[in-house]
Design a protein around this motif. Sequence first.
Motif, PDB file in Angstrom:
ATOM      1  N   SER A 240       0.862  -1.188   0.000  1.00 43.16           N
ATOM      2  CA  SER A 240       0.000   0.000   0.000  1.00 43.16           C
ATOM      3  C   SER A 240       0.894   1.232   0.000  1.00 43.16           C
ATOM      4  CB  SER A 240      -0.874  -0.034   1.259  1.00 43.16           C
ATOM      5  OG  SER A 240      -1.170   1.267   1.707  1.00 43.16           O
ATOM      6  N   THR A 241       0.608   2.192  -0.854  1.00 40.91           N
ATOM      7  CA  THR A 241       1.442   3.407  -0.895  1.00 40.91           C
ATOM      8  C   THR A 241       1.328   4.169   0.434  1.00 40.91           C
ATOM      9  OG1 THR A 241      -0.361   4.584  -2.000  1.00 40.91           O
ATOM     10  CG2 THR A 241       1.385   3.710  -3.416  1.00 40.91           C
ATOM     11  N   ASN A 242       0.159   4.092   1.081  1.00 38.79           N
ATOM     12  CA  ASN A 242       0.026   4.744   2.391  1.00 38.79           C
ATOM     13  C   ASN A 242       0.972   4.100   3.411  1.00 38.79           C
ATOM     14  OD1 ASN A 242      -2.047   6.396   1.422  1.00 38.79           O
ATOM     15  ND2 ASN A 242      -3.245   6.201   3.289  1.00 38.79           N
TER      16      ASN A 242
ATOM     17  N   GLY B  22     -11.309   7.077  -4.633  1.00 37.38           N
ATOM     18  CA  GLY B  22     -11.487   7.207  -3.184  1.00 37.38           C
ATOM     19  C   GLY B  22     -10.251   7.827  -2.547  1.00 37.38           C
TER      20      GLY B  22
ATOM     21  N   THR C  91      -1.715   6.516  -5.288  1.00 35.63           N
ATOM     22  CA  THR C  91      -0.672   7.458  -4.867  1.00 35.63           C
ATOM     23  C   THR C  91      -0.915   7.951  -3.436  1.00 35.63           C
ATOM     24  OG1 THR C  91       0.545   9.419  -5.630  1.00 35.63           O
ATOM     25  CG2 THR C  91      -1.807   9.581  -5.735  1.00 35.63           C
TER      26      THR C  91
ATOM     27  N   GLN D 241      -0.445  -2.063  -6.582  1.00 35.19           N
ATOM     28  CA  GLN D 241      -0.639  -2.027  -5.146  1.00 35.19           C
ATOM     29  C   GLN D 241      -1.430  -3.300  -4.805  1.00 35.19           C
ATOM     30  OE1 GLN D 241      -1.738   1.691  -2.429  1.00 35.19           O
ATOM     31  NE2 GLN D 241      -3.450   0.932  -3.588  1.00 35.19           N
TER      32      GLN D 241
ATOM     33  N   ARG E 142      -5.548  -0.236   0.719  1.00 35.78           N
ATOM     34  CA  ARG E 142      -6.548  -0.119   1.788  1.00 35.78           C
ATOM     35  C   ARG E 142      -7.544   0.990   1.476  1.00 35.78           C
ATOM     36  NH1 ARG E 142      -4.698   1.759   6.109  1.00 35.78           N
ATOM     37  NH2 ARG E 142      -2.576   2.307   5.534  1.00 35.78           N
ATOM     38  N   GLY E 143      -8.812   0.714   1.809  1.00 36.22           N
ATOM     39  CA  GLY E 143      -9.862   1.701   1.628  1.00 36.22           C
ATOM     40  C   GLY E 143     -10.394   2.180   2.970  1.00 36.22           C
ATOM     41  N   GLN E 144     -11.443   2.978   2.918  1.00 40.30           N
ATOM     42  CA  GLN E 144     -12.092   3.495   4.126  1.00 40.30           C
ATOM     43  C   GLN E 144     -12.641   2.334   4.954  1.00 40.30           C
ATOM     44  OE1 GLN E 144     -12.785   6.806   4.807  1.00 40.30           O
ATOM     45  NE2 GLN E 144     -12.361   7.821   2.882  1.00 40.30           N
TER      46      GLN E 144
ATOM     47  N   TRP F 299      -8.930  -1.940  -1.214  1.00 37.80           N
ATOM     48  CA  TRP F 299      -9.019  -1.112  -2.426  1.00 37.80           C
ATOM     49  C   TRP F 299      -8.396  -1.899  -3.578  1.00 37.80           C
ATOM     50  CZ3 TRP F 299     -11.701   2.841  -4.085  1.00 37.80           C
ATOM     51  CH2 TRP F 299     -11.307   3.501  -5.258  1.00 37.80           C
TER      52      TRP F 299
ATOM     53  N   LYS G  86     -18.719   5.293  -8.521  1.00 42.90           N
ATOM     54  CA  LYS G  86     -17.482   5.700  -7.855  1.00 42.90           C
ATOM     55  C   LYS G  86     -16.286   5.641  -8.807  1.00 42.90           C
ATOM     56  CE  LYS G  86     -14.870   4.815  -3.638  1.00 42.90           C
ATOM     57  NZ  LYS G  86     -15.010   4.522  -2.218  1.00 42.90           N
TER      58      LYS G  86
HETATM   59  C1  BTN Z   1     -11.926   4.395  -0.282  1.00 41.01           C
HETATM   60  O1  BTN Z   1     -12.248   3.385   0.347  1.00 41.01           O
HETATM   61  O2  BTN Z   1     -12.730   4.976  -0.994  1.00 41.01           O
HETATM   62  C2  BTN Z   1     -10.520   4.936  -0.161  1.00 41.01           C
HETATM   63  C3  BTN Z   1      -9.601   4.309  -1.155  1.00 41.01           C
HETATM   64  C4  BTN Z   1      -8.172   4.837  -1.065  1.00 41.01           C
HETATM   65  C5  BTN Z   1      -7.231   4.047  -1.933  1.00 41.01           C
HETATM   66  C6  BTN Z   1      -5.884   4.676  -2.016  1.00 41.01           C
HETATM   67  S1  BTN Z   1      -4.888   3.963  -3.289  1.00 41.01           S
HETATM   68  C7  BTN Z   1      -3.483   4.786  -2.687  1.00 41.01           C
HETATM   69  C8  BTN Z   1      -3.555   4.760  -1.174  1.00 41.01           C
HETATM   70  N1  BTN Z   1      -2.946   3.560  -0.621  1.00 41.01           N
HETATM   71  C9  BTN Z   1      -3.839   2.751  -0.035  1.00 41.01           C
HETATM   72  O3  BTN Z   1      -3.591   1.651   0.490  1.00 41.01           O
HETATM   73  N2  BTN Z   1      -5.060   3.312  -0.102  1.00 41.01           N
HETATM   74  C10 BTN Z   1      -5.023   4.604  -0.763  1.00 41.01           C
END
Ligand code: BTN
Length: 258
Positions: A23-25, A124, A70, A49, A53-55, A60, A121
Motif C-alpha cells: 500500500s502506498t500509504n 477514493g 498514490t 498495489q 486499503r480503503g475506508q 481497495w 465511484k
Molecule cells: C476508499 O475506500 O474509498 C478509499 C480508497 C483509497 C485508496 C488509495 S490507493 C493509494 C492509497 N494507498 C492505499 O492503500 N489506499 C489509498
Amino acid sequence: MQNNTFSTLFVGQNLIRLKEVDSTNNFLKDLASNSEPLAEGTVIMAENQYAGRGQVESVWQSQPGKNISTSIYLRPSFLPLNKQFYLTIAVSLAVTDALGAFIPHGIYVKWPNDIYFQNKKLGGILIENTLTGSLIKASIIGIGLNINQEEFSDNIAYKAISVIQILQKSVSIIDILEKLFVYMEKYYLILRSGRYEFLKDLYLERLYLFKQSADYRQGEKVFKGSIMDVAESGHILLEVEGESQSFNFKELEFIHTK
Ligand code: BTN
C-alpha cells in the motif's frame, strides 16, 4: 508533460515511483518515520498495489498499471483541532478539479470524500493522520483513481467507473497526476491561509445529492433524507421527515440504486 518535472512548488517534487508495493500509504508512513524530516509534498506512486486499503478497513482493488494509486505527504500542523475536516475538503476539491480538467461535467464528491462520476465511484481518498497532542503532525493523503481500467469485478461493477469508460479513450496517468499535484498544492495553500468558508462553499457545490432526496440506512433503519449541510466536525446534516438529523461517517450508509 515531460521528464516528470511538475509545475508545483513542493507537491510531487520528491516523487518516488514503485513497481509494486502493498500500500502506498503504508510505504509512505514507514518512510516518514524512518527518514525524518521527510520533505513536505513527497509523493509515492505505485504501478501495482497488491494490498491497497480503503475506508473503514475495506480493501481497495486496482488492476496493475492501469490506475492511479498514490500517497502525498503533508504537514498541516497549522490546522486547529476544530478545523481538521477542512483537510478532507481541500483534498476532495483538488481531486475533483484534477478530474474536471479531463471530464468537464458530472464529477461529484460523495460525503465525506468518495469521488463520483454521476452515480458511480471513480475514486477514493484515505487520509491517515499522525497527531501531536491535538494537532496534525503529519498527514498521509492516499488517493486511488480508476483511470484506464475497463472492467471491474462483478461485486463492484454496478457501482464503479473509470475515466476510460467515461471518455471512451485512454488518458495518460502522468497528465492526471500533474493536475492532481497542482490542485493539491493550490487547495492546501488556500487551507493554510484560513479561507475555510470558501472551501466549504465549493465543497457543498460539488457534493453528491446535496439537497436531493435519497435513501439512507442507519443500522436496520432505512429512510429518505436530503443533505442540507456538513458541519465543521465532518458530521452530515440530513433533513429527515422535516427534521434535521446529524450523522457521523460510520453511522450512515447511502443506499446505492443499481
Ligand atoms: C476508499 O475506500 O474509498 C478509499 C480508497 C483509497 C485508496 C488509495 S490507493 C493509494 C492509497 N494507498 C492505499 O492503500 N489506499 C489509498
